[in-house]
Design a protein around this motif. Structure first.
Motif, short mmCIF file in Angstrom:
data_model
loop_
_atom_site.label_atom_id
_atom_site.label_comp_id
_atom_site.label_asym_id
_atom_site.label_seq_id
_atom_site.Cartn_x
_atom_site.Cartn_y
_atom_site.Cartn_z
N UNK A 164 -17.53 -0.28 4.33
CA UNK A 164 -16.64 -1.04 5.21
C UNK A 164 -16.25 -2.37 4.59
N UNK A 165 -17.21 -3.04 3.94
CA UNK A 165 -16.91 -4.31 3.28
C UNK A 165 -15.92 -4.11 2.13
N UNK A 166 -16.15 -3.06 1.35
CA UNK A 166 -15.22 -2.77 0.25
C UNK A 166 -13.85 -2.42 0.80
N UNK A 167 -13.82 -1.67 1.91
CA UNK A 167 -12.53 -1.33 2.52
C UNK A 167 -11.80 -2.55 3.03
N UNK A 168 -12.53 -3.49 3.63
CA UNK A 168 -11.90 -4.71 4.12
C UNK A 168 -11.31 -5.51 2.97
N UNK A 169 -12.08 -5.64 1.88
CA UNK A 169 -11.56 -6.36 0.71
C UNK A 169 -10.36 -5.64 0.11
N UNK A 170 -10.45 -4.31 0.05
CA UNK A 170 -9.33 -3.54 -0.52
C UNK A 170 -8.09 -3.64 0.36
N UNK A 171 -8.31 -3.67 1.68
CA UNK A 171 -7.18 -3.76 2.59
C UNK A 171 -6.41 -5.07 2.37
N UNK A 172 -7.15 -6.16 2.16
CA UNK A 172 -6.48 -7.44 1.90
C UNK A 172 -5.66 -7.38 0.62
N UNK B 199 -4.52 -4.61 -0.90
CA UNK B 199 -3.42 -3.65 -0.76
C UNK B 199 -2.30 -4.21 0.11
N UNK B 200 -2.65 -5.03 1.10
CA UNK B 200 -1.61 -5.66 1.91
C UNK B 200 -0.74 -6.57 1.05
N UNK B 201 -1.38 -7.34 0.19
CA UNK B 201 -0.62 -8.21 -0.72
C UNK B 201 0.26 -7.38 -1.64
N UNK B 202 -0.30 -6.30 -2.17
CA UNK B 202 0.49 -5.44 -3.06
C UNK B 202 1.66 -4.82 -2.30
N UNK B 203 1.41 -4.40 -1.06
CA UNK B 203 2.50 -3.82 -0.26
C UNK B 203 3.61 -4.81 0.01
N UNK B 204 3.23 -6.06 0.32
CA UNK B 204 4.25 -7.08 0.55
C UNK B 204 5.08 -7.30 -0.70
N UNK B 205 4.39 -7.38 -1.84
CA UNK B 205 5.11 -7.62 -3.10
C UNK B 205 6.07 -6.48 -3.40
N UNK B 206 5.60 -5.24 -3.23
CA UNK B 206 6.47 -4.10 -3.55
C UNK B 206 7.64 -4.00 -2.59
N UNK B 207 7.42 -4.32 -1.31
CA UNK B 207 8.54 -4.30 -0.37
C UNK B 207 9.58 -5.33 -0.76
#
Length: 489
Positions: free
Chosen positions: A199-207, A209-217
């Motif tokens: 869960x901790x790794x997922x939370x860090x990855x989500x942050x 991936x959110x940044x990556x998603x914003x950049x790609x959009x």
């Protein structure tokens, strides 16, 4: 079953699993906790997590995927001649979803029977029926939209029931499997800690991936913009004059000049005041004074930016006009109106003071006391110690605080809208109205904007350019921080 009630049901099952799992292992150990591999709460937590995580993961995935699948199937009911591109199709599908939701409301409130809702036609007063229920529609409902909405409603309801069964089944299955293996020799602590780590790794990855998603959009929409508008005219153009009728001039230079001009003025106000306040609070103020002054100073950080904007519009702007206007106390006629760069810069500087003072105060307090004692022991005065020892040692952190304030200034919108005006111009006069990148992003994406036009897509190009410049500022600050850290390590 609605998603909220389904979520609550899963949580109740998880709580029941915790209680039963703990009770089962205590019974297996004859009530002697010393016979257990792990603490009793770990066994209960293992059953609870086994019930909750798979079912909630399935719920989230279902809520994301189902609308996309249904929309792809329902879109076939809309004739292709009714829309020109994917953007127009998305607008039609939004009408479909509103009508489908309205039909559900009508059925739930008894205004329509399920049979009547599925047999309405475009000739019926669908707009009137839904309007009485609070569902606003801009136009009359045509046959193809109504047919698609009825199909969307059927598929959504069927999908909802399947989702309910699947999620509850996943929760019960995980509950039963975990409870079955629960005994005094089961390594429950290891299992729970692995889940928590995931869960901790997922939370860090989500942050991330959110940044990556914003950049790609931003990147994809920026590329679409540059397919329609020359990059040279965008980056080097000195005129900002968008026109949704065509013939727009979208030069970014006036916007960036306004952004950085206002930011520079705000930092000139905030950095000295904030830094001096931090030095006073950390080095000179007594405990009582610090206990009162610091919370009062930090109250400024909690004030909404719209309040600062109103303060700029109603108080600071008229005050500056009264000083620098035609009939002002100085009689210089420099300022024609309350909306100006100086107005927004001063108010934004006040807003940034707590960011710099609070962070700098914490950073200065983190400087080892031994450095202060050593300087004072060598005969330096308190002011010399602050100037020659403490501030240089704290400089990397202070640079970070200033950078945070600069990023906040660059991204501010409401103060600029109300305090600086909306004129895009290249001028050195701080008493003139100007605008910034963020305010233009908002203006280009509000209203009935065609997202396939350069006038709307330019907002993404502005955002991407601002992102790159902010990233460069972070890199420069990181270089400075590393340089000084090497000196004081």
């Amino acid at each position: 079953m609605p998603a909220l009630w389904l979520f609550i049901t899963v949580l109740v099952l998880g709580l029941a699993g915790f209680i039963l799992g703990r009770a089962r292992v205590m019974k297996d150990a004859d009530g002697d906790i010393r016979k257990l591999h792990s603490l009793p709460n770990y066994y209960g937590s293992n059953v609870m997590l086994s019930a909750i995580i798979p079912s909630l993961g399935l719920l989230v995935l279902w809520l994301i995927v189902q609308p996309m699948i249904i929309q792809a199937n329902v879109a076939s009911h809309i004739p292709t001649e009714n829309y020109a591109d994917s953007g127009a199709l998305n607008l039609l599908m939004s009408d479909v979803r509103r009508v489908a939701d309205g039909l559900d409301i009508a059925v739930s409130q008894g205004a329509l029977t399920p049979h009547a809702a599925q047999n309405l036609t475009g000739t019926d007063d669908v707009r009137g029926i839904l309007g009485r229920l609070g569902v606003a529609l801009g136009t009359d409902v045509e046959d193809d939209i109504l047919t698609a909405a009825q199909e969307y409603r059927i598929k959504s309801n069927i999908g909802g029931w399947i989702m309910t069964v699947a999620v509850i089944a996943a929760a019960i299955l995980g509950f039963a499997m975990a409870l079955k293996v629960t005994n005094k020799d089961h390594r429950a602590r290891n299992s729970v800690e692995k889940v928590v780590l995931a869960l901790l790794i997922g939370a860090a990855s989500l942050a991330v991936l959110t940044t990556v998603g914003i950049v790609f959009s931003l990147i994809f929409n920026t590329i679409e913009f540059f397919k329609l508008y020359p990059a040279a005219d965008f980056f080097f153009g000195t005129t900002w004059a968008p026109s949704f009728g065509g013939g727009s001039e979208l030069g970014i230079l006036p916007l960036f000049w306004g952004t950085f001009y206002i930011s520079i003025i705000s930092l000139l106000v905030a950095v000295p005041i904030g830094l001096f306040a931090a030095v006073y609070l950390s080095e000179y103020a007594g405990p009582k004074t610090r206990g009162i002054a610091k919370p009062l100073l930090e109250v400024l950080a909690g004030i909404p930016t719209i309040v600062y904007g109103l303060f700029a519009l109603l108080t600071v702007g008229p005050l500056l006009v009264g000083m620098f206007g035609k009939d002002g106390s100085f009689g210089v006629n420099w300022m024609q109106g309350g909306s100006a760069v100086i107005t927004a810069g001063l108010v934004m500087g006040v807003m940034l003071i707590p960011f710099i003072s609070s962070l700098s105060d914490d950073i200065i307090n983190s400087v080892p006391q031994s450095m202060r004692d050593g300087s004072l022991g060598l005969g330096a005065t308190k002011s010399e110690t602050i100037k020659q020892v403490i501030l240089p040692a704290a400089l990397p952190g202070i640079v970070g605080a200033i950078l945070l304030a600069a990023s906040r200034a660059i991204g501010e919108t409401m103060i600029v809208v109300l305090g600086a005006g909306a004129a895009a111009r290249l001028s050195m006069n701080p008493f003139e109205a100007m605008t910034t990148v963020t305010t233009r992003i908002v203006s280009q994406l509000t209203g009935d904007a065609d997202f396939s036009s350069p006038e709307a897509l330019v907002a993404f190009a502005l955002g991407m350019t601002l992102f790159v410049i902010t990233l460069c500022l972070n890199i420069v600050a990181l270089v400075i921080v590393r340089k000084y850290r090497e000196q004081y390590d």
